[in-house]
Design a protein around this motif. Sequence first.
Motif, PDB file in Angstrom:
ATOM      1  N   ARG A  44      -6.141  -8.725  19.014  1.00 52.63           N
ATOM      2  CA  ARG A  44      -5.796  -9.058  17.642  1.00 52.63           C
ATOM      3  C   ARG A  44      -6.026  -7.795  16.826  1.00 52.63           C
ATOM      4  N   TRP A  45      -4.946  -7.247  16.325  1.00 53.54           N
ATOM      5  CA  TRP A  45      -5.054  -5.950  15.663  1.00 53.54           C
ATOM      6  C   TRP A  45      -5.596  -6.113  14.252  1.00 53.54           C
ATOM      7  N   GLY A  46      -6.367  -5.136  13.842  1.00 57.84           N
ATOM      8  CA  GLY A  46      -6.944  -5.198  12.511  1.00 57.84           C
ATOM      9  C   GLY A  46      -7.462  -3.848  12.064  1.00 57.84           C
ATOM     10  N   MET A  47      -8.099  -3.827  10.916  1.00 57.44           N
ATOM     11  CA  MET A  47      -8.582  -2.570  10.350  1.00 57.44           C
ATOM     12  C   MET A  47      -9.874  -2.775   9.593  1.00 57.44           C
ATOM     13  N   LEU A  48     -10.607  -1.696   9.504  1.00 59.03           N
ATOM     14  CA  LEU A  48     -11.719  -1.643   8.557  1.00 59.03           C
ATOM     15  C   LEU A  48     -11.426  -0.494   7.604  1.00 59.03           C
ATOM     16  N   ILE A  49     -11.462  -0.781   6.327  1.00 66.74           N
ATOM     17  CA  ILE A  49     -11.213   0.259   5.336  1.00 66.74           C
ATOM     18  C   ILE A  49     -12.489   0.486   4.541  1.00 66.74           C
ATOM     19  N   ASP A  50     -12.997   1.699   4.641  1.00 69.29           N
ATOM     20  CA  ASP A  50     -14.236   2.026   3.940  1.00 69.29           C
ATOM     21  C   ASP A  50     -13.875   2.636   2.593  1.00 69.29           C
ATOM     22  N   THR A  51     -14.027   1.819   1.543  1.00 67.67           N
ATOM     23  CA  THR A  51     -13.570   2.273   0.215  1.00 67.67           C
ATOM     24  C   THR A  51     -14.390   3.460  -0.296  1.00 67.67           C
ATOM     25  N   SER A  52     -15.600   3.604   0.215  1.00 62.73           N
ATOM     26  CA  SER A  52     -16.405   4.728  -0.274  1.00 62.73           C
ATOM     27  C   SER A  52     -15.858   6.061   0.228  1.00 62.73           C
ATOM     28  N   LYS A  53     -15.041   5.995   1.271  1.00 64.37           N
ATOM     29  CA  LYS A  53     -14.453   7.239   1.795  1.00 64.37           C
ATOM     30  C   LYS A  53     -13.038   7.472   1.268  1.00 64.37           C
ATOM     31  N   CYS A  54     -12.505   6.499   0.544  1.00 60.99           N
ATOM     32  CA  CYS A  54     -11.128   6.590   0.056  1.00 60.99           C
ATOM     33  C   CYS A  54     -11.116   7.436  -1.219  1.00 60.99           C
ATOM     34  N   ALA A  55     -10.412   8.565  -1.164  1.00 60.93           N
ATOM     35  CA  ALA A  55     -10.531   9.552  -2.234  1.00 60.93           C
ATOM     36  C   ALA A  55      -9.582   9.287  -3.399  1.00 60.93           C
ATOM     37  N   ASP A  56     -10.090   9.570  -4.588  1.00 59.21           N
ATOM     38  CA  ASP A  56      -9.293   9.438  -5.802  1.00 59.21           C
ATOM     39  C   ASP A  56      -8.108  10.407  -5.735  1.00 59.21           C
ATOM     40  N   GLY A  57      -6.927   9.906  -6.035  1.00 60.65           N
ATOM     41  CA  GLY A  57      -5.757  10.782  -6.082  1.00 60.65           C
ATOM     42  C   GLY A  57      -5.108  11.029  -4.729  1.00 60.65           C
ATOM     43  N   CYS A  58      -5.772  10.642  -3.645  1.00 58.38           N
ATOM     44  CA  CYS A  58      -5.183  10.857  -2.317  1.00 58.38           C
ATOM     45  C   CYS A  58      -4.202   9.730  -2.016  1.00 58.38           C
ATOM     46  N   THR A  59      -3.016  10.098  -1.536  1.00 51.98           N
ATOM     47  CA  THR A  59      -2.022   9.069  -1.198  1.00 51.98           C
ATOM     48  C   THR A  59      -1.532   9.262   0.226  1.00 51.98           C
ATOM     49  N   ALA A  60      -2.355   9.894   1.057  1.00 47.60           N
ATOM     50  CA  ALA A  60      -1.922  10.225   2.418  1.00 47.60           C
ATOM     51  C   ALA A  60      -1.452   8.988   3.180  1.00 47.60           C
ATOM     52  N   CYS A  61      -2.176   7.872   3.056  1.00 46.86           N
ATOM     53  CA  CYS A  61      -1.802   6.677   3.818  1.00 46.86           C
ATOM     54  C   CYS A  61      -0.474   6.115   3.327  1.00 46.86           C
ATOM     55  N   VAL A  62      -0.319   6.111   2.018  1.00 50.30           N
ATOM     56  CA  VAL A  62       0.907   5.575   1.444  1.00 50.30           C
ATOM     57  C   VAL A  62       2.102   6.447   1.860  1.00 50.30           C
ATOM     58  N   ASP A  63       1.938   7.745   1.750  1.00 49.67           N
ATOM     59  CA  ASP A  63       3.021   8.663   2.112  1.00 49.67           C
ATOM     60  C   ASP A  63       3.393   8.528   3.587  1.00 49.67           C
ATOM     61  N   ALA A  64       2.367   8.402   4.433  1.00 47.89           N
ATOM     62  CA  ALA A  64       2.625   8.302   5.873  1.00 47.89           C
ATOM     63  C   ALA A  64       3.383   7.021   6.189  1.00 47.89           C
ATOM     64  N   CYS A  65       3.019   5.943   5.511  1.00 51.74           N
ATOM     65  CA  CYS A  65       3.692   4.658   5.718  1.00 51.74           C
ATOM     66  C   CYS A  65       5.162   4.780   5.335  1.00 51.74           C
ATOM     67  N   GLU A  66       5.396   5.464   4.226  1.00 49.66           N
ATOM     68  CA  GLU A  66       6.770   5.637   3.750  1.00 49.66           C
ATOM     69  C   GLU A  66       7.610   6.418   4.747  1.00 49.66           C
ATOM     70  N   LEU A  67       7.018   7.492   5.276  1.00 52.74           N
ATOM     71  CA  LEU A  67       7.748   8.331   6.227  1.00 52.74           C
ATOM     72  C   LEU A  67       7.980   7.589   7.536  1.00 52.74           C
ATOM     73  N   GLU A  68       7.002   6.803   7.933  1.00 59.11           N
ATOM     74  CA  GLU A  68       7.103   6.092   9.195  1.00 59.11           C
ATOM     75  C   GLU A  68       8.218   5.051   9.150  1.00 59.11           C
ATOM     76  N   ASN A  69       8.312   4.366   8.023  1.00 62.92           N
ATOM     77  CA  ASN A  69       9.218   3.223   7.950  1.00 62.92           C
ATOM     78  C   ASN A  69      10.471   3.482   7.119  1.00 62.92           C
ATOM     79  N   GLY A  70      10.668   4.733   6.747  1.00 60.01           N
ATOM     80  CA  GLY A  70      11.877   5.087   6.011  1.00 60.01           C
ATOM     81  C   GLY A  70      11.889   4.586   4.578  1.00 60.01           C
ATOM     82  N   LEU A  71      10.705   4.230   4.053  1.00 59.31           N
ATOM     83  CA  LEU A  71      10.667   3.739   2.674  1.00 59.31           C
ATOM     84  C   LEU A  71      10.888   4.862   1.672  1.00 59.31           C
ATOM     85  N   ASN A  72      10.620   6.097   2.124  1.00 59.77           N
ATOM     86  CA  ASN A  72      10.856   7.245   1.247  1.00 59.77           C
ATOM     87  C   ASN A  72      12.343   7.513   1.065  1.00 59.77           C
TER      88      ASN A  72
END
Lengths: 255, 160
Positions: A48-76
């Motif tokens: 069963r696939w899942g994730m843990l997201i540690d918000t304390s490590k999530c940086a202000d202004g960083c959009t790396a995950c969002v950008d990668a998702c866009e590139l992966e799925n052609g949303l860009n």
Amino acid sequence: MKQDHDTIDQGRRALLGAAAVGAAATVGFSSTIVSAEGRKTPVTAEHRWGMLIDTSKCADGCTACVDACELENGLNLQERPHGLSQQKWDDQRSTWIRKVRLQDNLSGQITQLPLMCQHCEKPPCVDVCPTGASFKRADGIVMVDRHICIGCRYCMMACPYKARSFIHEPVEHKFTRAPRGKGCVESCNLCAHRLDHGENNTACAEACAQTGHQAITFGDLNHANGKLRQALKATKNRQIREDLKLNTGVRYAGL
Amino acid sequence: MAKAVVTWGIVSLMLMPLLYGTLAQAEAIGGFVVPTSKAAQLDRCVEPTEAMRRYHMDLIRHQRDTTVYGGIRGTKHSMSGCVDCHAGHDASGEPIPVAAPGQFCQACHHYAAIKLNCFDCHATVPKGEAWNQEPEPTAPEANWMMNLLDLHLPRGRVTP
């Protein structure tokens, strides 16, 4: 569009029987398209696939995950339809992950987190879908069978996380690995195409790690000694809207 | 002897359309294959050609559910496979959409008066196929998502 599987199977069997000789000779050509070795048996509940997201490590202004998702799925590749205001477009453009910023008005504390489909064990989007298009795959990934989706958007209403997007306009550019088009709902599928090819990470988690933030740990919730379960054990974490008892596959630390 | 062979050749040629059914009589079997496609370099489809003509829609539909529900991708009846092998190429080597006028899927469907919506969603040229392929370098729009921040979750911390 849902068809009777048995009928299809029978047709196929008859065809294969009649054409056995030809088919045997065809085998040599059958593998020209796949570059990596894909799975040969249907997914099961073993993982069963899942994730843990540690918000304390999530940086202000960083959009790396969002950008990668866009590139992966052609949303860009999405384009603002002619005549639609930028603001409206920002509202209705497909997004599978968004960065959410929470501010405690009293203390001024700010928390960042990427929010996507939480891959609930008991997904409300599946409960409300009138056609069965919104479904949970055996390995826990919640997705939309867009061949059956009629675009009613009940699932979008039902989702407590606002994780789904509706495609309002014809889609000019798309990737083979991520078909998408007007009139259907879509959302994060945990990069199912990667998992099905034996890869063990999502585009967002990979990109986050590459920035050095390591805020996203992807893994198998069923694998007691796996990296995800280890991380879940080591870090205090919770579900967003735990009160709904959806048993989400995506967990958050530092909230 | 030579004459007999020629005669038999002619007879069997005349029989071909009858044997292979009435679909798309205007074209010989394989006649829709676009000369600039990968398929033109090969002599068979993923199943015998006559069978493909008649049953490709069933094969694709079966594959569709196998992929969407079972996660089994890229087997020989996959839609991406049809596109990859049957897409023609222009003079500069760029693939031409399979659903464009005169191209493989469109030409025969036009003849048979069939309209597909599959290509509303499915790519008509091989593009971004493999899970690990480098996507085309396209700059993501500058910070569009900044506007989405704060939009949907209630203000203030999510507290128990």
